[in-house]
Design a protein around this motif. Structure first.
Motif, PDB file in Angstrom:
ATOM      1  N   ARG A 116       0.865  -1.181   0.000  1.00 35.65           N
ATOM      2  CA  ARG A 116       0.000   0.000   0.000  1.00 35.65           C
ATOM      3  C   ARG A 116       0.902   1.232   0.000  1.00 35.65           C
ATOM      4  NH1 ARG A 116      -5.514  -0.577   3.404  1.00 35.65           N
ATOM      5  NH2 ARG A 116      -6.036   0.881   1.729  1.00 35.65           N
ATOM      6  N   TRP A 117       0.872   1.982  -1.084  1.00 33.49           N
ATOM      7  CA  TRP A 117       1.730   3.160  -1.220  1.00 33.49           C
ATOM      8  C   TRP A 117       1.125   4.297  -0.413  1.00 33.49           C
ATOM      9  CZ3 TRP A 117       6.282   2.045  -3.128  1.00 33.49           C
ATOM     10  CH2 TRP A 117       6.393   0.918  -3.953  1.00 33.49           C
ATOM     11  N   LEU A 118       1.858   4.732   0.596  1.00 30.47           N
ATOM     12  CA  LEU A 118       1.321   5.640   1.610  1.00 30.47           C
ATOM     13  C   LEU A 118       1.508   7.119   1.289  1.00 30.47           C
ATOM     14  CD1 LEU A 118       0.188   6.211   4.466  1.00 30.47           C
ATOM     15  CD2 LEU A 118       2.516   5.854   5.344  1.00 30.47           C
ATOM     16  N   ALA A 119       2.754   7.545   1.175  1.00 28.76           N
ATOM     17  CA  ALA A 119       3.016   8.983   1.008  1.00 28.76           C
ATOM     18  C   ALA A 119       4.319   9.233   0.275  1.00 28.76           C
ATOM     19  CB  ALA A 119       3.054   9.675   2.372  1.00 28.76           C
ATOM     20  N   GLY A 120       4.289  10.186  -0.646  1.00 30.67           N
ATOM     21  CA  GLY A 120       5.495  10.717  -1.271  1.00 30.67           C
ATOM     22  C   GLY A 120       5.736  12.076  -0.641  1.00 30.67           C
ATOM     23  N   VAL A 121       6.916  12.287  -0.062  1.00 33.72           N
ATOM     24  CA  VAL A 121       7.126  13.478   0.764  1.00 33.72           C
ATOM     25  C   VAL A 121       8.170  14.454   0.232  1.00 33.72           C
ATOM     26  CG1 VAL A 121       6.380  12.308   2.857  1.00 33.72           C
ATOM     27  CG2 VAL A 121       8.804  12.249   2.218  1.00 33.72           C
ATOM     28  N   GLY A 122       8.865  14.076  -0.829  1.00 34.00           N
ATOM     29  CA  GLY A 122       9.891  14.966  -1.362  1.00 34.00           C
ATOM     30  C   GLY A 122      10.425  14.400  -2.658  1.00 34.00           C
ATOM     31  N   ALA A 123      11.094  15.229  -3.413  1.00 34.87           N
ATOM     32  CA  ALA A 123      11.607  14.769  -4.707  1.00 34.87           C
ATOM     33  C   ALA A 123      12.966  15.384  -5.011  1.00 34.87           C
ATOM     34  CB  ALA A 123      10.628  15.139  -5.820  1.00 34.87           C
ATOM     35  N   ASP A 124      13.679  14.671  -5.839  1.00 29.29           N
ATOM     36  CA  ASP A 124      14.900  15.195  -6.442  1.00 29.29           C
ATOM     37  C   ASP A 124      14.730  14.953  -7.940  1.00 29.29           C
ATOM     38  OD1 ASP A 124      17.379  16.283  -6.814  1.00 29.29           O
ATOM     39  OD2 ASP A 124      18.470  14.803  -5.618  1.00 29.29           O
ATOM     40  N   PHE A 125      15.637  15.471  -8.732  1.00 28.09           N
ATOM     41  CA  PHE A 125      15.520  15.306 -10.179  1.00 28.09           C
ATOM     42  C   PHE A 125      16.895  15.095 -10.782  1.00 28.09           C
ATOM     43  CE2 PHE A 125      11.879  17.713  -8.784  1.00 28.09           C
ATOM     44  CZ  PHE A 125      10.829  17.140  -9.494  1.00 28.09           C
ATOM     45  N   GLY A 126      16.913  14.415 -11.901  1.00 25.38           N
ATOM     46  CA  GLY A 126      18.174  14.225 -12.601  1.00 25.38           C
ATOM     47  C   GLY A 126      18.731  15.550 -13.090  1.00 25.38           C
ATOM     48  N   ALA A 127      20.044  15.580 -13.284  1.00 28.48           N
ATOM     49  CA  ALA A 127      20.707  16.791 -13.775  1.00 28.48           C
ATOM     50  C   ALA A 127      21.863  16.399 -14.688  1.00 28.48           C
ATOM     51  CB  ALA A 127      21.222  17.630 -12.616  1.00 28.48           C
ATOM     52  N   ILE A 128      22.047  17.173 -15.738  1.00 33.84           N
ATOM     53  CA  ILE A 128      23.177  16.983 -16.649  1.00 33.84           C
ATOM     54  C   ILE A 128      24.234  18.013 -16.270  1.00 33.84           C
ATOM     55  CG2 ILE A 128      23.929  16.881 -19.040  1.00 33.84           C
ATOM     56  CD1 ILE A 128      21.813  14.802 -18.273  1.00 33.84           C
ATOM     57  N   VAL A 129      25.381  17.521 -15.810  1.00 35.75           N
ATOM     58  CA  VAL A 129      26.401  18.387 -15.221  1.00 35.75           C
ATOM     59  C   VAL A 129      27.720  18.268 -15.984  1.00 35.75           C
ATOM     60  CG1 VAL A 129      27.620  18.943 -13.062  1.00 35.75           C
ATOM     61  CG2 VAL A 129      25.296  17.995 -12.975  1.00 35.75           C
ATOM     62  N   VAL A 130      28.399  19.400 -16.138  1.00 33.43           N
ATOM     63  CA  VAL A 130      29.727  19.419 -16.764  1.00 33.43           C
ATOM     64  C   VAL A 130      30.682  20.194 -15.862  1.00 33.43           C
ATOM     65  CG1 VAL A 130      28.823  19.258 -19.112  1.00 33.43           C
ATOM     66  CG2 VAL A 130      29.183  21.519 -18.086  1.00 33.43           C
ATOM     67  N   ALA A 131      31.948  20.145 -16.185  1.00 28.04           N
ATOM     68  CA  ALA A 131      32.928  20.929 -15.434  1.00 28.04           C
ATOM     69  C   ALA A 131      32.714  22.419 -15.726  1.00 28.04           C
ATOM     70  CB  ALA A 131      34.337  20.511 -15.828  1.00 28.04           C
ATOM     71  N   LYS A 132      33.123  23.253 -14.809  1.00 30.85           N
ATOM     72  CA  LYS A 132      32.915  24.695 -14.957  1.00 30.85           C
ATOM     73  C   LYS A 132      33.593  25.238 -16.206  1.00 30.85           C
ATOM     74  CE  LYS A 132      32.437  28.694 -11.963  1.00 30.85           C
ATOM     75  NZ  LYS A 132      32.627  29.217 -10.586  1.00 30.85           N
ATOM     76  N   ASP A 133      34.733  24.664 -16.590  1.00 30.61           N
ATOM     77  CA  ASP A 133      35.458  25.146 -17.770  1.00 30.61           C
ATOM     78  C   ASP A 133      35.136  24.328 -19.030  1.00 30.61           C
ATOM     79  OD1 ASP A 133      36.670  22.791 -17.093  1.00 30.61           O
ATOM     80  OD2 ASP A 133      38.717  23.592 -16.984  1.00 30.61           O
ATOM     81  N   SER A 134      34.061  23.564 -18.992  1.00 30.18           N
ATOM     82  CA  SER A 134      33.671  22.750 -20.148  1.00 30.18           C
ATOM     83  C   SER A 134      33.333  23.636 -21.348  1.00 30.18           C
ATOM     84  CB  SER A 134      32.450  21.897 -19.799  1.00 30.18           C
ATOM     85  OG  SER A 134      31.896  21.298 -20.957  1.00 30.18           O
ATOM     86  N   PRO A 135      33.637  23.187 -22.551  1.00 33.62           N
ATOM     87  CA  PRO A 135      33.273  23.966 -23.749  1.00 33.62           C
ATOM     88  C   PRO A 135      31.775  23.948 -24.021  1.00 33.62           C
ATOM     89  CG  PRO A 135      34.240  21.861 -24.372  1.00 33.62           C
ATOM     90  CD  PRO A 135      34.430  21.993 -22.896  1.00 33.62           C
TER      91      PRO A 135
END
Length: 329
Positions: A116-135
């Protein structure tokens, strides 16, 4: 036996019937099961509700947190369904990773319909990340480079083939128009190692989580988020980062955290819990506790959550089929 004694016995019997044999209700002697060792995401999810319930005076005594590691939640899932299906005072932490594993048949003979699925209380999400000096200055630029020569763009993440982070990378490759099998992917033990490799130039893209990226930047990591994999822009420090959809790519990866209960928990006990979570999540205090744990707003209980979970597991099964992963039929 006197009439008075008989009347007293009858009154006690009625009281026991009303409250249960032990006199305990669903919010008495509460327990949250974390399906892993202390310190991980399941532990965080249990500690969140433990603190929120006690601070809000919904429970009189602190909630007990029990650790049941194995199979990223599989051991806990099987134990609750098979051995403790009717425990009305026990909730179990789950995450988006749990749903992905269910979709791939990694929880054994049980499916998403067995709790029995009770409660969803928070979420995160995927992210596409590169280095700060990435082209790469945008997701479009990254996608163009991946499509032009998949061998020249290396993805890295904290997870092996079939994991959430691998799926984010595979979906990104697919959105770029290439076969995921041609994608260059390096698996690390965790997000920290992946970010270190990203800054060192050993990988070019990190397919991680939005909250993790915020934490890494706050700690001084030289990284930059190109896109978040959410249906709308995220609040706070990532409010200026466009979604993948805004940049022309249908890439969503929500990672919810919440709780389920055994399949035979009574409707009455289940309603006490859903009502409690509805009240709890409407408070400013809970909003603060959720944010402190790096989670974005998400609040859903009962039938609405049940429908959401089953829809997500269905989507994950489609992804698993596309990427040739083992799926229980």
């Amino acid at each position: 036996m006197t009439l008075r004694t008989t009347a007293l016995g009858l009154a006690l019997a009625c009281a026991a019937a009303a409250t249960g044999a032990t006199g305990a209700g669903p919010l008495d002697k509460t327990e949250c099961i974390a399906g892993a060792k202390p310190g991980g995401g399941f532990d965080l999810t249990c500690k969140l509700v433990q603190t929120a319930l006690l601070d809000g005076k919904y429970i009189a005594d602190p909630m007990r947190v029990t650790y049941m590691p194995g199979g990223i939640g599989a051991v806990a899932y099987n134990a609750v369904v098979a051995q403790r299906p009717a425990d009305g005072n026990t909730i179990v932490a789950f995450s988006g990773g749990s749903l992905l594993n269910l979709a791939q048949g990694k929880f054994g003979r049980y499916s998403e319909s067995d709790v029995r699925w009770l409660a969803g209380v928070g979420a995160d999400f995927g992210a596409i990340v590169v280095a700060k000096d990435s082209p790469f200055q945008s997701l479009k630029e990254l996608m163009a480079a991946v499509k032009a020569d998949p061998a020249k763009v290396v993805f890295g993440a904290g997870g092996t083939v079939g994991s959430q982070d691998w799926m984010k990378a595979a979906l990104t490759a697919k959105a770029a128009g290439i076969d995921h099998k041609t994608m260059r992917f390096v698996a690390f033990e965790g997000g920290g190692e992946a970010v270190t490799a990203l800054q060192g130039g050993h990988v070019h893209v990190y397919s991680g989580d939005a909250s993790e990226a915020v934490a890494q930047m706050a700690a001084g990591s030289k990284i930059r988020v190109l896109a978040v994999m959410s249906d709308k822009r995220l609040p706070g420090e990532l409010s200026g980062i466009p979604t993948a959809r805004e940049q022309g790519f249908d890439l969503d990866w929500p990672i919810i955290r919440g709780y389920y209960m055994g399949p035979k928990v009574s409707d009455a006990d289940f309603k006490v819990w859903t009502d409690t979570f509805d009240k709890l999540m409407a408070t400013k205090e809970f909003e603060t506790l959720r944010a402190e744990r790096g989670l974005f707003p998400f609040a859903m209980t009962g039938p609405a959550l049940d429908a959401y979970v089953k829809r997500q597991v269905g989507e994950y099964r489609k992804f698993a089929d596309v990427f040739g992963l083992n799926v229980a039929k």
